[in-house]
Design an enzyme around this catalytic site. Structure first.
Site, PDB file in Angstrom:
ATOM      1  N   GLU A  20       0.834  -1.205   0.000  1.00  0.00           N
ATOM      2  CA  GLU A  20       0.000   0.000   0.000  1.00  0.00           C
ATOM      3  C   GLU A  20       0.869   1.256   0.000  1.00  0.00           C
ATOM      4  O   GLU A  20       0.726   2.134   0.853  1.00  0.00           O
ATOM      5  CB  GLU A  20      -0.962   0.008   1.190  1.00  0.00           C
ATOM      6  CG  GLU A  20      -2.099  -0.992   1.099  1.00  0.00           C
ATOM      7  CD  GLU A  20      -3.111  -0.613   0.022  1.00  0.00           C
ATOM      8  OE1 GLU A  20      -3.308   0.589  -0.192  1.00  0.00           O
ATOM      9  OE2 GLU A  20      -3.650  -1.541  -0.628  1.00  0.00           O
ATOM     10  N   ASP A  21       1.797   1.324  -0.914  1.00  0.00           N
ATOM     11  CA  ASP A  21       2.610   2.525  -1.129  1.00  0.00           C
ATOM     12  C   ASP A  21       3.581   2.825   0.002  1.00  0.00           C
ATOM     13  O   ASP A  21       4.137   3.920   0.046  1.00  0.00           O
ATOM     14  CB  ASP A  21       1.738   3.763  -1.361  1.00  0.00           C
ATOM     15  CG  ASP A  21       1.043   3.701  -2.691  1.00  0.00           C
ATOM     16  OD1 ASP A  21       1.642   3.155  -3.624  1.00  0.00           O
ATOM     17  OD2 ASP A  21      -0.100   4.198  -2.790  1.00  0.00           O
ATOM     18  N   ALA A  22       3.742   1.897   0.932  1.00  0.00           N
ATOM     19  CA  ALA A  22       4.712   2.183   1.985  1.00  0.00           C
ATOM     20  C   ALA A  22       6.122   2.117   1.417  1.00  0.00           C
ATOM     21  O   ALA A  22       6.368   1.432   0.418  1.00  0.00           O
ATOM     22  CB  ALA A  22       4.569   1.178   3.121  1.00  0.00           C
ATOM     23  N   ARG A  64      -1.296   3.959 -11.534  1.00  0.00           N
ATOM     24  CA  ARG A  64      -1.140   5.422 -11.448  1.00  0.00           C
ATOM     25  C   ARG A  64      -0.683   6.029 -12.760  1.00  0.00           C
ATOM     26  O   ARG A  64      -0.890   7.213 -13.008  1.00  0.00           O
ATOM     27  CB  ARG A  64      -0.149   5.790 -10.351  1.00  0.00           C
ATOM     28  CG  ARG A  64      -0.735   5.835  -8.948  1.00  0.00           C
ATOM     29  CD  ARG A  64      -1.172   4.454  -8.509  1.00  0.00           C
ATOM     30  NE  ARG A  64      -1.701   4.376  -7.174  1.00  0.00           N
ATOM     31  CZ  ARG A  64      -0.974   4.217  -6.088  1.00  0.00           C
ATOM     32  NH1 ARG A  64       0.335   4.185  -6.164  1.00  0.00           N
ATOM     33  NH2 ARG A  64      -1.546   4.095  -4.911  1.00  0.00           N
TER      34      ARG A  64
END
Lengths: 1159, 256
Positions: free
Chosen positions: A764-766, A964
């Site tokens: 999750e984009d960490a 994205r």
């Protein structure tokens, strides 16, 4: 221009050798015309619109306001008058009583919580006992001064001089300082004034033309609407809709024949549509102007002021038509011709729309918008205050003059100076609260001003270019929020917030100018010289002839021409030669057969290169001169190579983006294409490769990035300041970055990024952070917080003061192992110096005092014995009221400032500093709307490394890319990597920048893969990774959201006084609410004991005594209602419930509890 | 007005945005040239009267039997009125006119005077064009004063009748004294101009028909007797700066 200004940083862009290109290099017009942009920004700057508007207000508008309110007369004494001759604003002044130097700098105002304001002087002429007296330079108030405006001390200062005034040379100015806080008046977007807008409601079959008339005295809106196919005039001051034919008759167009001519012309379709309206008027029996005016007068809502003459209905009608209906067209000598024409044209526009629904206007079209800037808003406010000032003054002198025999000579000067604080206070209050209340328009507007965000340089800059709309945020309409094609080049296409204000808050593009008012009368005169026929001698036939075009100046018809093309052309030629203001626009509207000329303020416009005969008017030698410094931007305007176009005129032009695109029809050429974006969106490298919402997200996040704020950041004492310890300029820059000096005040660092999966703490984009990078200073930032304490003075001579350090005896082991007793400060006072204020550099732990303030116990005035009170106050007892450090993390004392306020009270400001290194949960973001939190911090030895032993600073999960579609980020990595290997800075300018091919070539030349992928080895096992890893530098920003400011937990803690429930919010050490939805879950699950515990026992359980007889609450086992203790039982209920019962009882409702056995 | 008008070239670049009416020099050659003369004998006295609701084929002249009967002016208020006869033979309801409006047979046209700049009247005679500046223009429109008069009369009659009915009742009369200064209400703007116009008396004007000798004699003065060429005192650049309206930048002092 002064010589020292040449030293300014901006000039670097104009220097002979700049970015590796020398003067001797061949000038390529297609490439080098972009140098016009730095030239433009040098003249205009990024906040020029604010400065222009404020300067216009101070230099021009103030005088106009004075002229409109020039004379004050007395109702009592007909001999008395006071006339204002002139008004000026001085330079900002210090207001301390005993100041020997009155010059003040903005920075002093910031530090000492003062207002940066300059006195307003007027010259007056008035009568004093039958003599005429002239008084010069009378101060009537103080005007807050916009920084860097003409009246500011910073105006025209060089970098060196700015630095010597403790001011950042890169600070754009354009804001005010009121009571020490920096306040910005945001640009307000509004529908244009005095223009006809036609709208249609297709469902209801309504067409309406409306015009908002705005003059100095009043604002009113007039409508021409259809109702059942008939046309009426509607106005707030008229109680019902008036048939349009009747209105035209009232305006002196009496015969039906002429009305039809004026409205419909010779067009039979229009005539048929309009004919029905004659019947309406005939039915009312109105045939003449007199009758029409009487009818109109009978419908007017009369609001008469006291002692105004009573009017007949005819007079009422005359007054309404002359002054309130379409108020911006004035009627001289009962000549209603212009007004009649205006109403006729409005009616014609309605009929045109009835005939062809496509003829409606677009409210959201940027050409129909006007921007209201600081100057205009200040002018509205000042006029209101000045009128109030004059009426107060008048009331005051009337009171004095009323007295039949005055003892001594009456001097009006004395009464005028009494009210001067009203203007000062009014201006100050409006700017500091943001509430603009104008009595004369009955207007209340809140939230006009905002505190200038100093989170980063970009956030301050972004605020100065922001435009807020008047639309309600809650309304669900898509029109005003949508991206308008006419926004191109005027308003940034990417920079808008997400969420409720999306599309309503906009930002200016990089190369825009907002106009100020230009004089209208010379333009009118010029039109007639250029062959316009005036409206006085033309009729409907001539006006609506298909071959004639109406000439409209600021929306009002002034004449017609049969040769619109020639007319427009000649007007433009005059403008290009500098004989007409460059900001006056002219264009043809072929749908309305109209030539529109606009001279009003608030239009957005931008410069474009003029193309003639399919050739750009900017030639290579011009650019050579520009680079040499022989020409400035204004010279390009003067020679007619560049001109400003507003949105309407731009729409009437044929603009080529690049020089090769020019064809015969082309009229203009863009100066630079990347100016479609604004200052904030200009930071994004390769934005044209990104999915558009990503650019929008970055615009929001760029303003939250921690970085350098200003060159004077260490001299500032702000409430909250975030500073990055080692900010870097990005490896991949854009031209915008250089233009706005982001490379000098950056907010971020170039991190080496490996795009790969690592450890599972990166979902999750960490992000995975390298511990050694953090040790070396990556993402390190400082947080500075201010505390102000003011030492008050009391009526009894006593005042707050600083207490001494309290000590205690401590037993210590000396060097010879003997216990020595020493006096040491108590723990709380350990940081304090002898003066009672913490010393600079001291570490503060929670519970320590850093300003040991003491307050006198007796501060009231003893009326019976004033001397005794003074004694007890001055030398009496004090109690401690120290400022205690509360935060759980330690801070250091960064700065202590001791000063005095304007009222000569002692003021101590303490700046506390925390240095923070990145930790788990801190938020980071690249420049492509890709935010992530730190998920794990990994030792460097465990990180993957490449052949050279380079380890990444950040590992980013590749799942961030596919959905994205931020291709720009990948190109940034490749360009950045090429730059690192090459030792150069690369460009990622929008629609340009370093080419991917060239970058790949550099990579290949340096022995890397063209695609930016490297072979990495696992840091844990030392084995080669199975895939090539996309690896290189990407500019990362640290965002202001840090875990330390958010971390919160509570077991027990404070409770609210009223409800005895736990308090809310982190700042009050509050609890986490188990809300109604959570409650529903617990109910549904059936966990009744948990429900009881969460909602009552852990919250506000309260034991009450309930009487089983009456069902009401008693106390101490006694029921006051039944006067017995027989059936009183104890039970536990929430305190909130008990409160409810008591509140009900107080309203004469008896809630009775009926108790029963559970089992 | 012998001033040089600045010449502008029509650039092809501008063509695309222009209307259909741009004349190209090439396909519009000069056919003949005439001398132009400037006459100012009537400069202060040449007034243009327009009748917007009257077709130009039917002018108000005696030759058509509809010559102007009477004319008057309020100079300060700038109001001009002329009386014209009504054609009672066609589209005229004699019975209604007799019953309601005392057999009205003249109509009043009225208008307010404006002073436009840059308009001239030309006379073309003997291949010469003679120009005289227009002093003022008036658009004259029908006013239907007889309708207003009737409606005011009617209303007064109603009022009178009500008063008669009421006057039979006994009423207490209350007297109050007013100081003279307060009595005259202070009007402003349109109300003031209306009051001023109302207070001003009409001045009678003698009217001479279009075809009368007096008219033709005056018309001769439209022809200039001075045939010398006029030289302009104003230089072209001066003229341009006179008509220009440049932007005034308040902060320009700093930049320059």
């Amino acid at each position: 221009m002064t010589d020292h200004q040449q030293e300014d940083a901006f000039n670097e862009l104009l220097q002979p050798v700049y970015k590796g290109r020398g003067l001797t290099d061949a000038i390529n017009t297609a490439e080098d015309k972009w140098h016009l942009l730095p030239a433009f920004l040098k003249v205009k700057g990024l906040v020029k619109q604010h400065l222009d508007s404020f300067n216009y207000f101070v230099d021009v508008d103030l005088k106009k306001i004075l002229a409109a309110n020039q004379v004050v007369l007395s109702d009592v004494d007909p001999e008395f008058y006071l006339k204002y001759l002139d008004i000026r604003v001085g330079v900002p002044q210090r207001r301390d009583a005993h100041a020997f130097n009155t010059a003040i700098t903005p920075h002093e105002c910031r530090l000492r919580d003062l207002s940066y304001a300059a006195p307003i002087f007027v010259d007056i002429e008035y009568t004093r006992e039958k003599k005429i007296v002239i008084h010069k330079s009378l101060e009537i108030g103080r005007m807050p001064i916009m920084l860097k405006s003409t009246n500011c001390v910073l105006a025209g200062k060089s970098e060196l001089e700015m630095a010597s005034l403790n001011e950042c040379p890169l600070d754009p100015g354009g804001y005010f300082i009121v009571n020490g806080t920096e306040k910005v008046i945001l640009v307000q977007e509004q529908l244009s004034k005095n223009r006809i807008i036609v709208e249609a409601d297709v469902k209801k079959g309504i067409v309406q033309a409306s015009v908002t008339s705005s003059t100095h005295e009043r604002k009113s809106k007039t409508y021409v609407v259809t109702k059942n196919g008939k046309i009426y005039l509607k106005h707030n001051s008229v109680s019902e809709e008036i048939p349009i034919v009747l209105v035209l008759k009232a305006a002196g167009i009496v015969t039906d024949y002429e009305i039809l001519q004026l409205v419909a012309g010779a067009d039979s379709q229009f005539q048929d549509l309009f004919a029905v309206n004659f019947e309406e008027c005939a039915k009312l029996g109105v045939h003449t102007q007199h009758q029409a005016l009487e009818y109109l007068g009978s419908k007017v809502k009369t609001v008469r002021r006291a002692n105004a003459p009573k009017l007949s209905i005819y007079q009422e009608g005359l007054e309404a038509l002359a002054t309130t209906i379409i108020a911006h067209i004035s009627v001289n000598n009962l000549d209603f011709r212009e007004k009649a024409l205006y109403i006729a044209i409005m009616t014609r526009r309605v009929i045109m729309t009835m005939a062809d629904p496509k003829m409606v206007d677009d409210r959201d079209y940027v050409g129909n918008k006007r921007l209201e800037l600081a100057g205009q808003l200040m002018s509205l406010l000042f006029e209101d205050l000045f009128k109030k000032f004059n009426s107060d003054f008048k009331a005051n002198i009337d009171k004095v003059l009323k007295k039949p025999n005055r003892a001594n000579e009456f001097d009006a000067l004395l009464s005028i100076s009494i009210h001067s604080s009203n203007i000062t206070m009014g201006l100050n209050r409006a700017i500091s609260t943001g509430n603009w209340s104008l009595k004369r328009f009955k207007m209340e507007r809140a939230g006009v001003t905002h505190v200038l965000s100093r989170l980063s340089y970009i956030s301050a800059l972004g605020m100065m270019t922001r435009i807020s709309s008047q639309f309600e945020k809650s309304r669900k309409v898509s029109g005003p929020r949508a991206l308008q094609p006419s926004q191109f080049g005027m308003l940034c296409t990417a920079d808008t917030p997400e969420g409720e204000a999306c599309g309503l808050v906009k930002n200016l593009a990089l190369m825009t100018h907002i106009t100020t008012d230009d004089e209208e009368d010379p333009v009118r005169a010029l039109c007639f010289i250029l062959g316009a026929e005036g409206v006085a001698t033309i009729g409907g036939t001539e006006l609506h002839n298909p071959n004639t075009y109406g000439i409209y100046v600021n929306g009002t018809l002034i004449g017609i021409t049969r040769f619109p093309g020639k007319f427009v052309n000649e007007f433009r030629q005059l403008r290009r030669r500098g004989h007409v203001s460059a900001f006056i626009s002219i264009y043809c509207n072929h749908h309305h057969n109209a030539v529109h000329i606009a001279t009003d303020g608030g239009r957005i416009c931008r410069p474009l290169i003029i193309v003639e005969n399919a050739k750009s008017r900017v030639k290579a030698d011009h650019l050579a001169k520009l680079l040499k410094g022989d020409m400035v931007f204004d010279d390009f305007l003067k020679i007619g190579a560049v001109e400003y176009l507003d949105v309407n005129e731009e729409n009437d032009s044929y603009i080529a983006l690049y020089e090769p695109d020019i064809i015969d029809e082309t009229t203009h050429l863009e100066i630079e294409v990347f100016t479609v974006l604004g200052a904030v969106a200009g930071l994004i490298p390769y934005p044209h490769h990104n999915q558009s919402p990503r650019n929008t997200y970055q615009c929001a996040m760029g303003k939250q990035a921690i970085g350098a704020i200003a060159y004077n950041q260490f001299n500032r004492i702000d409430t909250l300041l975030y500073l990055m310890v080692y900010p870097q300029q990005p490896m991949v820059k854009t031209k915008t970055i250089e233009l706005i000096n982001y490379d000098k005040l950056p907010a971020g660092q170039n991190a080496t990024v490996a795009v790969m999966s690592y450890s599972g703490y990166d979902i999750e984009d960490a992000l995975v952070l390298n511990k050694s990078s953090i040790d070396r200073g990556f993402g390190r930032c400082q947080v500075l917080k201010k505390n102000t304490s003011v030492f008050k003075r009391y009526p009894n001579q006593a005042s707050d003061s600083l207490g001494s350090v309290r000590t205690e005896t401590v037993e210590k082991r000396g060097p010879d192992n003997q216990t020595v007793q020493t006096e040491e400060p108590i723990f709380q006072h350990r940081a304090l110096g002898v003066d009672g204020v913490a010393e600079v550099g001291e570490k503060l732990d929670p519970g320590m005092v850093y300003v040991n303030k003491i307050v006198p116990v007796n501060m009231g005035q003893d009326l019976l014995n004033p001397n005794a009170a003074a004694d007890s106050g001055a030398n009496g007892e004090y109690k401690e009221q120290p400022v205690v450090y509360k935060s759980p993390e330690t801070s250091c004392v960064d700065q202590v400032m001791v000063s005095s306020t304007e009222s000569e009270q002692l003021m101590v400001k303490v700046l506390l500093r925390q240095t923070r290194r990145p930790e788990l949960g801190d938020k980071f973001s690249s420049r492509h709307g890709q935010k992530g939190v730190c998920g794990i911090i990994v030792n460097q030895e465990d990180m993957p490394f490449n052949d050279f032993g380079v380890t990444p600073d950040i590992i980013m999960n590749p799942h961030g890319f596919p959905s994205r579609m931020t291709v720009g980020k990948m190109i940034e990595l490749i360009s950045g990597k090429a730059g690192v290997l090459d030792g150069s800075l690369q460009y990622g300018t929008c629609f340009g920048g370093s080419k991917f091919e060239d970058m790949s070539q550099i990579l290949v030349d340096k022995g890397f893969s063209y695609s930016g992928k490297d072979m990495l080895y696992s840091g844990v096992t030392g084995e080669c990774l199975q895939a090539y890893i996309f690896f290189g530098p990407i500019y990362y920003q640290k965002l202001k959201h840090m875990v330390m400011d958010k971390m919160h937990a509570r077991a027990r803690g404070p409770r609210a006084v009223l409800t005895r429930q736990p308090t809310e919010g982190r700042s009050r050490d509050g609890g986490l609410r188990l809300g109604e939805m959570e409650r529903d879950c617990v109910i549904a699950y059936g966990a009744s004991q948990l429900l009881l515990e969460r909602l009552m026992i852990s919250s506000d359980a309260f034991e009450v005594d309930v009487c089983q007889t009456c069902g009401l609450m008693g106390y101490n086992g006694w029921c006051t209602t039944c006067q017995t203790s027989e059936c009183v039982v104890k039970m536990t209920i929430p305190y909130a419930a008990k409160l409810l019962f008591q509140e009900l009882i107080s309203m004469n409702i008896a809630p009775r509890l009926k108790l029963g056995d559970v089992f | 007005m012998d001033v040089e008008v600045p010449k502008f070239q029509n650039t092809p670049a501008q063509k695309g945005i222009n209307g259909p009416d741009i004349e190209e020099e090439d396909d519009d050659p000069v056919v003949k040239e005439f001398p132009i003369f400037f006459s100012n004998k009537l400069a202060e006295n040449l007034n243009l009267f327009q009748y917007p609701v009257r077709p130009s084929e039917r002018p108000y002249v005696d030759a058509y039997g509809e010559g102007i009967l009477d004319s008057r002016i309020k100079r300060d208020a700038g109001i001009l009125e002329v009386d014209v006869p009504i054609d009672t033979t066609k589209f005229y309801d004699k019975t209604k006119a007799a019953k309601k409006w005392d057999s009205v047979n003249t109509q009043t046209l009225s208008g307010s005077i404006s002073h436009p700049e840059g308009q001239m009247v030309g006379v073309f005679k003997d291949d010469e064009l003679h120009l005289t500046p227009v002093f003022s223009t008036v658009q004259l429109r029908p006013q239907f004063k007889y309708v207003d008069k009737k409606s005011i009369e009617d209303r007064e009659a109603v009022k009178l009748a009500q008063k008669d009915a009421r006057s039979k009742e006994v009423k207490a009369v209350q007297m109050s004294a007013k100081s003279t200064g307060e009595q005259a209400p202070k009007y402003s703007g349109a109300l003031l101009s209306f009051k001023q116009a109302d207070d001003e008396e009409f001045v009678h004007l003698d009217w001479y028909d279009r075809d009368s000798d007096e008219s033709w004699n005056v018309a001769d003065r439209l022809i200039s007797s001075n045939k010398e060429s006029l030289d302009s005192d104003t230089l072209p650049l001066e003229y341009i700066s006179m008509i220009s309206c440049p932007h005034l930048d308040p902060s320009s002092e700093i930049h320059n």
